[in-house]
Structures are given as C-alpha cells and as structure tokens.
Design a protein around this motif. Structure first.
Motif, mmCIF file in Angstrom:
data_model
loop_
_atom_site.group_PDB
_atom_site.id
_atom_site.type_symbol
_atom_site.label_atom_id
_atom_site.label_comp_id
_atom_site.label_asym_id
_atom_site.label_seq_id
_atom_site.Cartn_x
_atom_site.Cartn_y
_atom_site.Cartn_z
ATOM 1 N N PHE A 1 3.628 0.893 -15.508
ATOM 2 C CA PHE A 1 2.962 1.199 -14.240
ATOM 3 C C PHE A 1 3.298 0.119 -13.214
ATOM 4 C CE2 PHE A 1 -0.842 0.696 -11.493
ATOM 5 C CZ PHE A 1 -0.731 1.899 -10.815
ATOM 6 N N GLN A 2 3.641 0.563 -12.001
ATOM 7 C CA GLN A 2 3.969 -0.342 -10.908
ATOM 8 C C GLN A 2 2.772 -0.430 -9.966
ATOM 9 O OE1 GLN A 2 6.750 -2.071 -10.886
ATOM 10 N NE2 GLN A 2 7.526 -1.028 -12.724
ATOM 11 N N PRO A 3 1.984 -1.498 -10.021
ATOM 12 C CA PRO A 3 0.779 -1.574 -9.189
ATOM 13 C C PRO A 3 1.103 -1.858 -7.731
ATOM 14 C CG PRO A 3 1.044 -3.606 -10.411
ATOM 15 C CD PRO A 3 2.139 -2.677 -10.877
ATOM 16 N N ARG A 4 0.114 -1.648 -6.895
ATOM 17 C CA ARG A 4 0.210 -1.944 -5.464
ATOM 18 C C ARG A 4 -0.966 -2.831 -5.079
ATOM 19 N NH1 ARG A 4 0.766 2.424 -0.468
ATOM 20 N NH2 ARG A 4 0.603 0.924 1.218
ATOM 21 N N THR A 5 -0.683 -3.940 -4.448
ATOM 22 C CA THR A 5 -1.713 -4.914 -4.114
ATOM 23 C C THR A 5 -2.795 -4.283 -3.244
ATOM 24 O OG1 THR A 5 -0.056 -6.667 -4.203
ATOM 25 C CG2 THR A 5 -2.144 -7.181 -3.126
ATOM 26 N N ILE A 6 -4.049 -4.566 -3.587
ATOM 27 C CA ILE A 6 -5.190 -4.001 -2.863
ATOM 28 C C ILE A 6 -5.666 -5.001 -1.819
ATOM 29 C CG2 ILE A 6 -7.576 -3.192 -3.064
ATOM 30 C CD1 ILE A 6 -6.930 -2.174 -5.823
ATOM 31 N N ARG A 7 -5.577 -4.612 -0.570
ATOM 32 C CA ARG A 7 -6.093 -5.421 0.539
ATOM 33 C C ARG A 7 -7.186 -4.688 1.304
ATOM 34 N NH1 ARG A 7 -0.469 -6.121 0.745
ATOM 35 N NH2 ARG A 7 0.214 -8.257 0.264
ATOM 36 N N THR A 8 -7.126 -3.363 1.310
ATOM 37 C CA THR A 8 -8.095 -2.546 2.033
ATOM 38 C C THR A 8 -8.616 -1.454 1.103
ATOM 39 O OG1 THR A 8 -6.392 -1.028 2.862
ATOM 40 C CG2 THR A 8 -6.894 -2.971 4.209
ATOM 41 N N ALA A 9 -9.619 -0.722 1.594
ATOM 42 C CA ALA A 9 -10.154 0.400 0.817
ATOM 43 C C ALA A 9 -9.105 1.490 0.623
ATOM 44 C CB ALA A 9 -11.384 0.972 1.519
ATOM 45 N N ARG A 10 -8.249 1.659 1.605
ATOM 46 C CA ARG A 10 -7.188 2.653 1.469
ATOM 47 C C ARG A 10 -6.204 2.268 0.362
ATOM 48 N NH1 ARG A 10 -2.751 4.318 6.110
ATOM 49 N NH2 ARG A 10 -1.615 5.836 4.850
ATOM 50 N N ASP A 11 -5.939 0.968 0.211
ATOM 51 C CA ASP A 11 -5.065 0.521 -0.870
ATOM 52 C C ASP A 11 -5.681 0.829 -2.231
ATOM 53 O OD1 ASP A 11 -3.249 -0.448 0.971
ATOM 54 O OD2 ASP A 11 -4.067 -2.476 0.953
ATOM 55 N N ALA A 12 -6.999 0.728 -2.330
ATOM 56 C CA ALA A 12 -7.659 1.051 -3.598
ATOM 57 C C ALA A 12 -7.495 2.523 -3.944
ATOM 58 C CB ALA A 12 -9.146 0.683 -3.515
ATOM 59 N N VAL A 13 -7.637 3.388 -2.938
ATOM 60 C CA VAL A 13 -7.452 4.826 -3.175
ATOM 61 C C VAL A 13 -6.000 5.114 -3.556
ATOM 62 C CG1 VAL A 13 -7.639 7.117 -2.136
ATOM 63 C CG2 VAL A 13 -9.346 5.371 -1.615
ATOM 64 N N THR A 14 -5.068 4.462 -2.877
ATOM 65 C CA THR A 14 -3.647 4.668 -3.195
ATOM 66 C C THR A 14 -3.329 4.208 -4.610
ATOM 67 O OG1 THR A 14 -3.072 4.365 -0.864
ATOM 68 C CG2 THR A 14 -1.297 4.146 -2.472
ATOM 69 N N SER A 15 -3.876 3.079 -5.032
ATOM 70 C CA SER A 15 -3.630 2.595 -6.389
ATOM 71 C C SER A 15 -4.187 3.565 -7.427
ATOM 72 C CB SER A 15 -4.258 1.212 -6.569
ATOM 73 O OG SER A 15 -3.675 0.267 -5.692
ATOM 74 N N ALA A 16 -5.367 4.105 -7.163
ATOM 75 C CA ALA A 16 -5.937 5.077 -8.096
ATOM 76 C C ALA A 16 -5.086 6.347 -8.170
ATOM 77 C CB ALA A 16 -7.364 5.420 -7.689
ATOM 78 N N ALA A 17 -4.587 6.805 -7.008
ATOM 79 C CA ALA A 17 -3.734 7.993 -7.004
ATOM 80 C C ALA A 17 -2.424 7.746 -7.753
ATOM 81 C CB ALA A 17 -3.452 8.426 -5.565
ATOM 82 N N LEU A 18 -1.831 6.570 -7.558
ATOM 83 C CA LEU A 18 -0.604 6.230 -8.283
ATOM 84 C C LEU A 18 -0.856 6.168 -9.791
ATOM 85 C CD1 LEU A 18 0.846 3.403 -5.995
ATOM 86 C CD2 LEU A 18 1.661 5.754 -6.181
ATOM 87 N N TYR A 19 -1.997 5.649 -10.170
ATOM 88 C CA TYR A 19 -2.297 5.534 -11.601
ATOM 89 C C TYR A 19 -2.537 6.910 -12.226
ATOM 90 C CZ TYR A 19 -4.090 3.360 -15.843
ATOM 91 O OH TYR A 19 -4.254 2.947 -17.148
ATOM 92 N N LEU A 20 -3.184 7.802 -11.502
ATOM 93 C CA LEU A 20 -3.394 9.156 -12.027
ATOM 94 C C LEU A 20 -2.061 9.871 -12.219
ATOM 95 C CD1 LEU A 20 -6.500 10.295 -9.933
ATOM 96 C CD2 LEU A 20 -6.442 9.766 -12.379
ATOM 97 N N ARG A 21 -1.132 9.690 -11.275
ATOM 98 C CA ARG A 21 0.198 10.276 -11.450
ATOM 99 C C ARG A 21 0.910 9.645 -12.643
ATOM 100 N NH1 ARG A 21 0.538 9.544 -5.647
ATOM 101 N NH2 ARG A 21 0.053 11.508 -4.581
ATOM 102 N N TRP A 22 0.733 8.345 -12.817
ATOM 103 C CA TRP A 22 1.361 7.676 -13.957
ATOM 104 C C TRP A 22 0.796 8.181 -15.283
ATOM 105 C CZ3 TRP A 22 -0.673 4.099 -17.572
ATOM 106 C CH2 TRP A 22 0.297 3.450 -18.354
#
Length: 288
Positions: A166-187
């Motif tokens: 899994f390739q994570p994405r650094t969380i800086r904002t609430a939108r980054d948290a949603v994006t990380s969760a979406a990427l993880y679900l696809r993974w």
C-alpha cells in the motif's frame, strides 16, 4: 515520469510549476493524470463532489480508478483546479473486464490415437496405453487417466493476484484523510469507491461495490453510537462496513465493534490505516 506544466494564478498573476501527482493502481502501476496545457486553470470557488474526482485509466491493466482532481494552492489563498485531459471510456471496457475475470477454460480430454490406426499395429491391442515414445497431444508430464490432474485446483488457487504494498498519502487536512481511506479501500479490493449518498451522523461516508465506510477526521474518538449507526446502515444495504478514525476509538466503541464484527482502522499522519481489532486485521491480510 509525471507531467509538469507552468500555471499562472489569475488572482495574483504569480507563476507556479505544477507537477501532476502519482497514484498507485490496484495492479501496482503508478498512474498520473495527463495535464492539458491548452486549457486555463479554474478557480475552485464552490466545492462539488463530482468535480473533486476524475476517472483515470491504468496504462497496464486499463482499469479506470477515481482519483482526486489535481489542485494547486497559491500563497495568495486562491485554490486552482488544474485542467486534465481525461480520455473517454472505451466501449469495450465491460466486455474486456468480463473476459479478463473469466479463467481460461481447461482443455477437454483428448482422445488417444487408436492402436489399430497406427502403422504396424497388432489387432487386439486397442486397449493398450500409448508408449512413452509415442507422440500424443498431452505433455509428457501430464498424468494418465488413472491419476486425476490437479491442474483445475491449481488454476483456481492461482486466480487471486498478489496485492502490492500500500502506498500511503500524507494526511494534512480532512480531505487527505478521506483520500487515504478511499485509496486503502481500493487497495483492499473494493471497486468504484465514491462518496456515500447517505451522510453519516459524524464524519464522511464512502461507498463502493459491497462496502460502506465512514471516515472520521475529527479529534474526537469514535463512540459506540458511531459504530452502531454504520453497522445498521450497512445491514440495510447488505454491504460490508469499515470505520476509519483519526483520533481512535473509546473502549466501549471497540467492544461494540468486536461484537458486531466491524473492522476498525486508525489513520496515522502518514496516511496508513492501522487495524485496531481482529476484523480489521483479517481484512487487511486477506483483502475484500
């Protein structure tokens, strides 16, 4: 290599060099949007969910994943939406996915050549098996009819692909948290991840084929009521449910999630979801 192009802010006229972000496909191939230098950037004044995501095809497996639309934040406070040249979806996408997901049919049994038809064959020897030196349509290592071939079970066991890291994405904002969760679900293997139609009591809801997830980017630990509401909503839609929290969970919330078999993940600042209970650990290991 991701594409780069100069971008001028229409508000302060400052120039920036924007580089397209790279996202990992489920097959492990890096995917980057194709920038459109002929179009001008658009100021993101009003947020709409449909404008926040773009569908990009993978150059290797041709899978179309949804990724965040490229944006650039200017120091003057203006947020620019970078133009992207998105290729149209091919008409044969559905047919190709069906053909790719269908395992190759095992070849049917090949009749052994009749002994009577061979040169110099002796009458009455039709039931004799072919010799080792006699050419047949099967490979030399193929077992005879007395030993069942394990090729069918090997094919079925080999159809599950090995997931890349899994390739994570650094969380800086609430939108980054949603994006990380979406990427993880696809993974994990879930497809067509999008924003859920029904908004949860807390956080942001994500939905996909057979899954309903809730992302809580606040600093408040999730409570048992949050877990129960997600589980009830998923039950009504006959879907799996996954909970992502940035601040963790209370002890009662963990106990309730264990009783309902709800996977709980904690998002760290690197963007990597960490399982905190047994259902989450099993889901992280086995995938969807």
């Amino acid at each position: 290599m991701p594409e780069s192009m100069p971008v001028r802010c229409p508000a302060c006229r400052r120039e920036h060099l924007y580089t397209a972000p790279v996202y990992p496909c489920a097959c492990g191939t890096p995917t980057a949007p194709r920038l459109d230098p002929a179009a001008d950037p658009v100021v993101a004044e009003h947020r709409a969910w449909d404008d926040e995501w773009i569908a990009l095809p993978c150059t290797r497996c041709d899978r179309r994943n949804h990724w965040p639309h490229p944006e650039l934040g200017c120091p003057c406070g203006t947020v620019l939406r970078i133009p992207v040249a998105v290729p149209p979806a091919p008409e044969t996408t559905t047919a190709s996915l069906v053909s790719d997901s269908t395992p190759d049919a095992a070849p049917g049994p090949t009749a052994a050549p009749s002994a009577a038809s061979e040169p110099g064959a002796t009458p009455g020897a039709t039931s004799a098996p072919p010799s080792a030196s006699q050419p047949t349509s099967a490979s030399p290592s193929q077992p005879t009819s007395a030993s069942p071939s394990p090729s069918g079970s090997a094919t079925r066991s080999g159809t599950r692909p090995v997931r890349p890291a899994f390739q994570p994405r650094t969380i800086r904002t609430a939108r980054d948290a949603v994006t990380s969760a979406a990427l993880y679900l696809r993974w994990l293997g879930y497809r067509d991840i999008r924003r859920a139609d029904q908004r949860p009591p807390n956080g942001i809801g994500l939905a996909g084929h057979g899954v309903l997830a809730q992302v809580d980017p606040t600093v408040r630990p999730a409570a048992p009521r949050d877990v129960e509401c997600l589980w009830l909503t998923a039950m009504t839609e006959s879907a799996d449910c996954v909970y992502f929290s940035l601040a963790g969970y209370t002890d009662d919330a963990r106990s309730r999630a264990d009783a309902l078999c709800v996977p709980l993940f904690v998002l760290d600042l690197t963007g990597t979801p960490r399982p905190v209970n047994t259902p989450a650990g099993d889901l992280s290991t086995d995938g969807a």
